[in-house]
Design a protein around this motif. Structure first.
Motif, PDB file in Angstrom:
ATOM      1  N   ALA A   1       0.860  -1.180   0.000  1.00  0.00           N
ATOM      2  CA  ALA A   1       0.000   0.000   0.000  1.00  0.00           C
ATOM      3  C   ALA A   1       0.898   1.232   0.000  1.00  0.00           C
ATOM      4  O   ALA A   1       1.937   1.258   0.651  1.00  0.00           O
ATOM      5  CB  ALA A   1      -0.902  -0.003   1.231  1.00  0.00           C
ATOM      6  N   GLY A   2       0.483   2.238  -0.764  1.00  0.00           N
ATOM      7  CA  GLY A   2       1.230   3.493  -0.813  1.00  0.00           C
ATOM      8  C   GLY A   2       0.310   4.647  -0.434  1.00  0.00           C
ATOM      9  O   GLY A   2      -0.900   4.592  -0.673  1.00  0.00           O
ATOM     10  N   TYR A   3       0.890   5.664   0.185  1.00  0.00           N
ATOM     11  CA  TYR A   3       0.088   6.788   0.662  1.00  0.00           C
ATOM     12  C   TYR A   3       0.751   8.097   0.270  1.00  0.00           C
ATOM     13  O   TYR A   3       1.971   8.222   0.328  1.00  0.00           O
ATOM     14  CB  TYR A   3      -0.035   6.739   2.185  1.00  0.00           C
ATOM     15  CG  TYR A   3      -0.527   5.403   2.692  1.00  0.00           C
ATOM     16  CD1 TYR A   3      -1.881   5.099   2.709  1.00  0.00           C
ATOM     17  CD2 TYR A   3       0.378   4.429   3.109  1.00  0.00           C
ATOM     18  CE1 TYR A   3      -2.334   3.868   3.146  1.00  0.00           C
ATOM     19  CE2 TYR A   3      -0.065   3.184   3.550  1.00  0.00           C
ATOM     20  CZ  TYR A   3      -1.424   2.907   3.563  1.00  0.00           C
ATOM     21  OH  TYR A   3      -1.862   1.688   3.987  1.00  0.00           O
ATOM     22  N   LEU A   4      -0.032   9.073  -0.136  1.00  0.00           N
ATOM     23  CA  LEU A   4       0.506  10.416  -0.316  1.00  0.00           C
ATOM     24  C   LEU A   4      -0.593  11.436  -0.145  1.00  0.00           C
ATOM     25  O   LEU A   4      -1.780  11.108  -0.184  1.00  0.00           O
ATOM     26  CB  LEU A   4       1.237  10.562  -1.651  1.00  0.00           C
ATOM     27  CG  LEU A   4       0.458  10.737  -2.941  1.00  0.00           C
ATOM     28  CD1 LEU A   4       1.349  11.423  -3.960  1.00  0.00           C
ATOM     29  CD2 LEU A   4       0.070   9.385  -3.491  1.00  0.00           C
ATOM     30  N   LYS A   5      -0.144  12.662   0.091  1.00  0.00           N
ATOM     31  CA  LYS A   5      -1.103  13.745   0.297  1.00  0.00           C
ATOM     32  C   LYS A   5      -0.860  14.741  -0.822  1.00  0.00           C
ATOM     33  O   LYS A   5       0.284  15.129  -1.075  1.00  0.00           O
ATOM     34  CB  LYS A   5      -0.833  14.375   1.661  1.00  0.00           C
ATOM     35  CG  LYS A   5      -1.800  15.465   2.058  1.00  0.00           C
ATOM     36  CD  LYS A   5      -1.597  15.806   3.542  1.00  0.00           C
ATOM     37  CE  LYS A   5      -2.510  16.929   3.966  1.00  0.00           C
ATOM     38  NZ  LYS A   5      -1.867  18.244   3.828  1.00  0.00           N
ATOM     39  N   ILE A   6      -1.929  15.106  -1.511  1.00  0.00           N
ATOM     40  CA  ILE A   6      -1.805  16.099  -2.576  1.00  0.00           C
ATOM     41  C   ILE A   6      -2.765  17.246  -2.267  1.00  0.00           C
ATOM     42  O   ILE A   6      -3.967  17.023  -2.106  1.00  0.00           O
ATOM     43  CB  ILE A   6      -2.172  15.504  -3.958  1.00  0.00           C
ATOM     44  CG1 ILE A   6      -1.368  14.227  -4.225  1.00  0.00           C
ATOM     45  CG2 ILE A   6      -1.920  16.529  -5.056  1.00  0.00           C
ATOM     46  CD1 ILE A   6      -1.776  13.504  -5.503  1.00  0.00           C
ATOM     47  N   ASP A   7      -2.213  18.441  -2.152  1.00  0.00           N
ATOM     48  CA  ASP A   7      -3.059  19.618  -1.944  1.00  0.00           C
ATOM     49  C   ASP A   7      -3.290  20.294  -3.282  1.00  0.00           C
ATOM     50  O   ASP A   7      -2.364  20.450  -4.072  1.00  0.00           O
ATOM     51  CB  ASP A   7      -2.380  20.603  -0.973  1.00  0.00           C
ATOM     52  CG  ASP A   7      -2.465  20.099   0.452  1.00  0.00           C
ATOM     53  OD1 ASP A   7      -3.539  19.577   0.822  1.00  0.00           O
ATOM     54  OD2 ASP A   7      -1.461  20.189   1.178  1.00  0.00           O
ATOM     55  N   ASN A   8      -4.521  20.697  -3.515  1.00  0.00           N
ATOM     56  CA  ASN A   8      -4.860  21.399  -4.744  1.00  0.00           C
ATOM     57  C   ASN A   8      -5.326  22.810  -4.394  1.00  0.00           C
ATOM     58  O   ASN A   8      -6.515  23.037  -4.166  1.00  0.00           O
ATOM     59  CB  ASN A   8      -5.965  20.631  -5.484  1.00  0.00           C
ATOM     60  CG  ASN A   8      -6.430  21.346  -6.740  1.00  0.00           C
ATOM     61  OD1 ASN A   8      -5.726  22.249  -7.229  1.00  0.00           O
ATOM     62  ND2 ASN A   8      -7.586  20.954  -7.257  1.00  0.00           N
ATOM     63  N   PRO A   9      -4.380  23.760  -4.315  1.00  0.00           N
ATOM     64  CA  PRO A   9      -4.762  25.117  -3.926  1.00  0.00           C
ATOM     65  C   PRO A   9      -5.434  25.890  -5.067  1.00  0.00           C
ATOM     66  O   PRO A   9      -5.909  27.010  -4.858  1.00  0.00           O
ATOM     67  CB  PRO A   9      -3.426  25.761  -3.542  1.00  0.00           C
ATOM     68  CG  PRO A   9      -2.381  24.984  -4.271  1.00  0.00           C
ATOM     69  CD  PRO A   9      -2.950  23.643  -4.602  1.00  0.00           C
ATOM     70  N   GLY A  10      -5.495  25.292  -6.261  1.00  0.00           N
ATOM     71  CA  GLY A  10      -6.052  25.971  -7.431  1.00  0.00           C
ATOM     72  C   GLY A  10      -7.563  26.150  -7.352  1.00  0.00           C
ATOM     73  O   GLY A  10      -8.218  25.739  -6.400  1.00  0.00           O
ATOM     74  N   LYS A  11      -8.109  26.783  -8.413  1.00  0.00           N
ATOM     75  CA  LYS A  11      -9.553  27.068  -8.430  1.00  0.00           C
ATOM     76  C   LYS A  11     -10.338  26.024  -9.214  1.00  0.00           C
ATOM     77  O   LYS A  11     -11.553  26.115  -9.347  1.00  0.00           O
ATOM     78  CB  LYS A  11      -9.792  28.463  -9.023  1.00  0.00           C
ATOM     79  CG  LYS A  11      -9.295  29.569  -8.098  1.00  0.00           C
ATOM     80  CD  LYS A  11      -9.950  30.901  -8.440  1.00  0.00           C
ATOM     81  CE  LYS A  11      -9.730  31.949  -7.370  1.00  0.00           C
ATOM     82  NZ  LYS A  11      -8.315  32.317  -7.197  1.00  0.00           N
ATOM     83  N   LEU A  12      -9.609  25.073  -9.799  1.00  0.00           N
ATOM     84  CA  LEU A  12     -10.276  24.031 -10.583  1.00  0.00           C
ATOM     85  C   LEU A  12     -10.071  22.666  -9.937  1.00  0.00           C
ATOM     86  O   LEU A  12      -8.980  22.370  -9.449  1.00  0.00           O
ATOM     87  CB  LEU A  12      -9.679  23.974 -11.989  1.00  0.00           C
ATOM     88  CG  LEU A  12     -10.129  25.029 -13.003  1.00  0.00           C
ATOM     89  CD1 LEU A  12      -9.429  24.784 -14.333  1.00  0.00           C
ATOM     90  CD2 LEU A  12     -11.645  24.993 -13.187  1.00  0.00           C
ATOM     91  N   ALA A  13     -11.139  21.873  -9.954  1.00  0.00           N
ATOM     92  CA  ALA A  13     -10.992  20.497  -9.469  1.00  0.00           C
ATOM     93  C   ALA A  13     -10.161  19.720 -10.484  1.00  0.00           C
ATOM     94  O   ALA A  13     -10.232  19.985 -11.690  1.00  0.00           O
ATOM     95  CB  ALA A  13     -12.362  19.857  -9.312  1.00  0.00           C
TER      96      ALA A  13
END
Lengths: 203, 139
Positions: free
Chosen positions: B41-53
């Motif tokens: 299993a692999g885990y990561l966190k991705i933040d999307n600070p942009g205005k588009l999904a």
């Protein structure tokens, strides 16, 4: 009666309760998270699994010790390792070696088609050399999991690419008479399990 | 006219590109398991600070045969694991993978992995762009 003695009533009640508990040995164990069946503990149906040493895993083989059973499968890289790690922490959190030695933690496969004993042994002992694993084909396993209320299912897609597995995440408590005597429900907490199982062992 | 359209398309492409380049990746990791077990299993966190999904369509790694996106769920007492077609990164949010939730299922390691190894994964987005990040093998 003088009103100023009224404060003695609750104290007398508490003392009386305490004395009666000692007298009747009605174990005042405080369990933090176990669901305890008490007098409702169920004798397990006859079962014969094989443990990862190749020995029979039966009523007779498990008598005399406390057991925690967790059901899962080796191709479960996410939750099963998390639970096995938690059970390692549980062993570490028990008060002393004497208590620890009275508890056996066993991993039982609900995906026996893909889980070989060798693979299971390598998998569980990676987390703790004291862990044991056991398997049997599904027809043999089912009466046992049904008695324990352990749900498990495997759904394969037609092309064989998808293999969705679901299983109950509870940890089962088996007492030294090989009876189903309680369980811990997820989310699990190593400290609470260690506390409760130690209290039961040292009752 | 053609030039205009070309310019417009280039502009659009770079705008989309800009979307995935603003993503922030936190150190991801892979749960180590014994060598005979062919999945991790692999885990990561991705933040999307942009205005588009944004949407992750697929993931690959040079060190594994296949990488799938999965989600573990606890419903009542029952744990289940299902494969996800894609993972949404809502605008202003993103995704946090963690044990017992969304995670990567890395299947078929092509070499032995040791604690501390860094494994590259390539994340392919629905807009056609890709980003690569490293996951650390942890005990």
């Amino acid at each position: 009666m003088n009103k100023s003695y009224l404060f003695l009533i609750p104290i007398a009640l508490v003392v009386g309760l305490y004395v009666s508990l000692i007298f009747f040995k009605a174990s005042p164990i405080q369990l933090r998270s176990a669901v305890w069946l008490g007098d409702q503990a169920q004798v397990l149906p006859a079962f014969e699994l094989t443990d990862h040493f190749g020995k029979p895993f039966t009523h007779e083989s498990i008598k005399g010790r406390w057991h925690l059973w967790f059901f899962g499968y080796t191709l479960c890289p996410d939750i099963c390792p998390d639970t096995l790690q938690l059970l390692t922490h549980t062993l570490a959190a028990m008060p002393d070696d004497k208590t620890r030695e009275q508890l056996q933690i066993t991993f039982i496969s609900i995906d026996p088609e893909r889980d070989s004993l060798d693979k299971m042994k390598e998998y569980v002992t990676y987390f703790n050399p004291a862990f044991v694993s056991a398997r049997a084909d599904l027809d043999t396993l089912r009466p046992l999991t049904q008695t324990l209320g352990i749900y498990h299912s495997i759904e394969k897609s037609e092309d064989g690419n998808r293999y969705d597995v679901a299983h109950s995440g509870v940890v089962i408590i088996i007492d030294p008479d090989a009876r189903f005597s309680g369980l811990f429900s997820p989310p699990l907490d190593a400290g609470r399990i260690a506390h409760d199982i130690s209290a039961l062992i040292n009752r | 006219m053609r030039i205009l359209i070309a310019l417009l398309l280039t502009g659009l492409a770079s705008a989309l590109q800009a979307q995935t380049t603003t993503l922030e990746f936190s150190t991801g990791w892979i749960k180590q398991l014994p060598p005979s077990i062919p999945v991790r299993a692999g885990y990561l966190k991705i933040d999307n600070p942009g205005k588009l999904a944004l949407r992750i369509d697929s993931i690959s790694s040079p060190l594994f045969d296949t990488v799938e996106m999965h989600e573990s769920k606890l419903v009542g007492d029952v744990l289940s694991m299902v494969e996800l077609e894609d993972i949404e990164l809502p605008a202003g949010q993103g995704v946090e993978m963690r044990p017992g939730g969304k995670h990567l299922m890395l299947i078929g390691p092509r070499q032995a992995l040791n604690i501390g190894d860094m494994v590259e994964v390539v994340i392919n987005f629905a807009d056609g762009s890709s980003r690569s990040t490293l996951l650390e093998v942890r005990p």
